[in-house]
Motif scaffolding. Structure first.
Motif, mmCIF file in Angstrom:
data_model
loop_
_atom_site.group_PDB
_atom_site.id
_atom_site.type_symbol
_atom_site.label_atom_id
_atom_site.label_comp_id
_atom_site.label_asym_id
_atom_site.label_seq_id
_atom_site.Cartn_x
_atom_site.Cartn_y
_atom_site.Cartn_z
ATOM 1 N N ALA A 34 0.838 -1.209 0.000
ATOM 2 C CA ALA A 34 0.000 0.000 0.000
ATOM 3 C C ALA A 34 0.866 1.251 0.000
ATOM 4 C CB ALA A 34 -0.930 -0.003 1.212
ATOM 5 N N GLY A 35 1.977 1.225 0.744
ATOM 6 C CA GLY A 35 2.892 2.367 0.752
ATOM 7 C C GLY A 35 3.532 2.599 -0.600
ATOM 8 N N LEU A 36 3.957 1.533 -1.271
ATOM 9 C CA LEU A 36 4.538 1.685 -2.611
ATOM 10 C C LEU A 36 3.515 2.227 -3.605
ATOM 11 C CD1 LEU A 36 6.715 -1.536 -2.889
ATOM 12 C CD2 LEU A 36 7.518 0.831 -2.801
ATOM 13 N N MET A 43 3.637 10.655 -6.582
ATOM 14 C CA MET A 43 4.549 11.274 -7.552
ATOM 15 C C MET A 43 3.804 11.859 -8.744
ATOM 16 S SD MET A 43 7.949 8.817 -7.336
ATOM 17 C CE MET A 43 7.520 7.903 -8.742
ATOM 18 N N GLY A 44 2.578 11.397 -8.999
ATOM 19 C CA GLY A 44 1.850 11.873 -10.164
ATOM 20 C C GLY A 44 0.841 12.961 -9.881
ATOM 21 N N ALA A 45 0.670 13.364 -8.636
ATOM 22 C CA ALA A 45 -0.353 14.357 -8.300
ATOM 23 C C ALA A 45 0.298 15.546 -7.599
ATOM 24 C CB ALA A 45 -1.422 13.748 -7.411
ATOM 25 N N PRO A 46 -0.033 16.757 -8.032
ATOM 26 C CA PRO A 46 0.544 17.932 -7.381
ATOM 27 C C PRO A 46 -0.292 18.405 -6.182
ATOM 28 C CG PRO A 46 -0.679 18.606 -9.319
ATOM 29 C CD PRO A 46 -0.758 17.095 -9.251
ATOM 30 N N GLY A 47 0.338 19.147 -5.302
ATOM 31 C CA GLY A 47 -0.366 19.823 -4.217
ATOM 32 C C GLY A 47 -0.907 18.903 -3.146
ATOM 33 N N LEU A 48 -2.050 19.329 -2.595
ATOM 34 C CA LEU A 48 -2.668 18.607 -1.490
ATOM 35 C C LEU A 48 -3.143 17.216 -1.898
ATOM 36 C CD1 LEU A 48 -3.477 18.846 1.446
ATOM 37 C CD2 LEU A 48 -5.637 19.831 0.730
ATOM 38 N N ARG A 49 -3.515 17.049 -3.161
ATOM 39 C CA ARG A 49 -3.970 15.735 -3.636
ATOM 40 C C ARG A 49 -2.869 14.689 -3.570
ATOM 41 N NH1 ARG A 49 -6.094 16.515 -9.433
ATOM 42 N NH2 ARG A 49 -4.177 17.692 -9.466
ATOM 43 N N SER A 50 -1.638 15.096 -3.517
ATOM 44 C CA SER A 50 -0.538 14.136 -3.508
ATOM 45 C C SER A 50 -0.518 13.300 -2.228
ATOM 46 C CB SER A 50 0.799 14.863 -3.672
ATOM 47 O OG SER A 50 1.043 15.715 -2.569
ATOM 48 N N TRP A 51 -1.059 13.788 -1.121
ATOM 49 C CA TRP A 51 -1.066 13.060 0.145
ATOM 50 C C TRP A 51 -2.314 12.195 0.312
ATOM 51 C CZ3 TRP A 51 3.395 12.615 2.273
ATOM 52 C CH2 TRP A 51 4.345 13.588 2.049
ATOM 53 N N LEU A 52 -3.270 12.386 -0.554
ATOM 54 C CA LEU A 52 -4.517 11.618 -0.452
ATOM 55 C C LEU A 52 -4.312 10.100 -0.527
ATOM 56 C CD1 LEU A 52 -7.481 12.186 -0.031
ATOM 57 C CD2 LEU A 52 -7.776 12.287 -2.497
ATOM 58 N N PRO A 53 -3.440 9.569 -1.410
ATOM 59 C CA PRO A 53 -3.228 8.105 -1.417
ATOM 60 C C PRO A 53 -2.733 7.556 -0.079
ATOM 61 C CG PRO A 53 -2.291 9.081 -3.382
ATOM 62 C CD PRO A 53 -2.727 10.214 -2.510
ATOM 63 N N PHE A 54 -1.876 8.294 0.621
ATOM 64 C CA PHE A 54 -1.390 7.832 1.927
ATOM 65 C C PHE A 54 -2.521 7.823 2.959
ATOM 66 C CE2 PHE A 54 2.424 9.529 -0.114
ATOM 67 C CZ PHE A 54 3.289 8.462 0.037
ATOM 68 N N VAL A 55 -3.354 8.843 2.893
ATOM 69 C CA VAL A 55 -4.458 8.972 3.853
ATOM 70 C C VAL A 55 -5.506 7.884 3.623
ATOM 71 C CG1 VAL A 55 -6.344 10.491 4.571
ATOM 72 C CG2 VAL A 55 -4.077 11.429 4.174
ATOM 73 N N ALA A 60 -6.976 1.889 4.791
ATOM 74 C CA ALA A 60 -7.845 0.882 4.162
ATOM 75 C C ALA A 60 -7.183 -0.495 4.193
ATOM 76 C CB ALA A 60 -8.172 1.283 2.728
ATOM 77 N N THR A 61 -5.884 -0.536 3.977
ATOM 78 C CA THR A 61 -5.156 -1.806 4.047
ATOM 79 C C THR A 61 -5.167 -2.354 5.468
ATOM 80 O OG1 THR A 61 -3.738 -1.151 2.217
ATOM 81 C CG2 THR A 61 -2.934 -2.918 3.637
ATOM 82 N N GLY A 62 -4.934 -1.484 6.439
ATOM 83 C CA GLY A 62 -4.990 -1.918 7.841
ATOM 84 C C GLY A 62 -6.366 -2.436 8.218
ATOM 85 N N ALA A 63 -7.417 -1.758 7.754
ATOM 86 C CA ALA A 63 -8.784 -2.202 8.047
ATOM 87 C C ALA A 63 -9.074 -3.551 7.390
ATOM 88 C CB ALA A 63 -9.788 -1.156 7.585
#
Length: 162
Positions: A34-36, A43-55, A60-63
């Motif tokens: 999930a981290g990878l 790397m493909g999204a600029p700005g605030l949207r770039s952190w959305l995959p981590f959030v 979701a993987t942990g759940a």
């Protein structure tokens, strides 16, 4: 959790509790994957949207991993509990501990379409609980467990105590 025994003052009462959680390395592999994936999207999204995959991806993987390991197996108060299914032990004819090869046999060639099965592929052992209830068409239960001998002994001890 590991099996436990306790005795009540009025009658011998065997207790067994086990959670069929996923192994630690499933957590490691799942969160690493999930981290990878999150880094690739980051790397493909600029700005605030770039952190959305981590959030989104890491929780979701942990759940998902917690949900996969939610099943509990217990022998308590004269009943075998497997998740939300209950079986009074007075209907148990026999409890047979199975190793990985025995489980494969029971789930393969020796399978019955009416059998109740709760299996987790990451757990090698199981217990086959043969039923003796004329009103129930289910011939047996097959339940994954890390401690097949202890679970089978707890089921038989609870049946004999009742």
């Amino acid at each position: 959790m590991s099996p436990s025994s306790s005795s009540a003052p009025s009658a011998a009462r065997t207790e067994y509790v086990e959670r069929l959680g996923v192994p630690w390395w499933y957590w490691l592999a799942g969160l690493a994957f999930a981290g990878l994936l999150a880094v690739e999207l980051w790397m493909g999204a600029p700005g605030l949207r770039s952190w959305l995959p981590f959030v989104l991806l890491l929780p979701a993987t942990g759940a998902a991993l917690a949900w996969l390991g939610r099943i509990r197996v217990a022998v308590h108060d004269g009943e075998l509990w497997v998740d939300d299914a209950r079986l009074p032990v007075r209907f148990v004819a026999d409890a047979v501990p199975l190793d990985a090869a025995g489980r494969r046999e029971v789930l393969g060639v020796g399978s019955d379409p009416l059998a109740f099965m709760v299996q987790r592929p990451w757990i090698g052992g199981a217990v086959q609980v043969v039923l003796d209830d004329p009103a129930d068409p289910t011939p047996f239960w097959v339940v994954s467990t890390r401690h097949p001998v202890e679970l089978a002994a707890a089921i038989m001890a609870a049946r004999d105590a009742g």
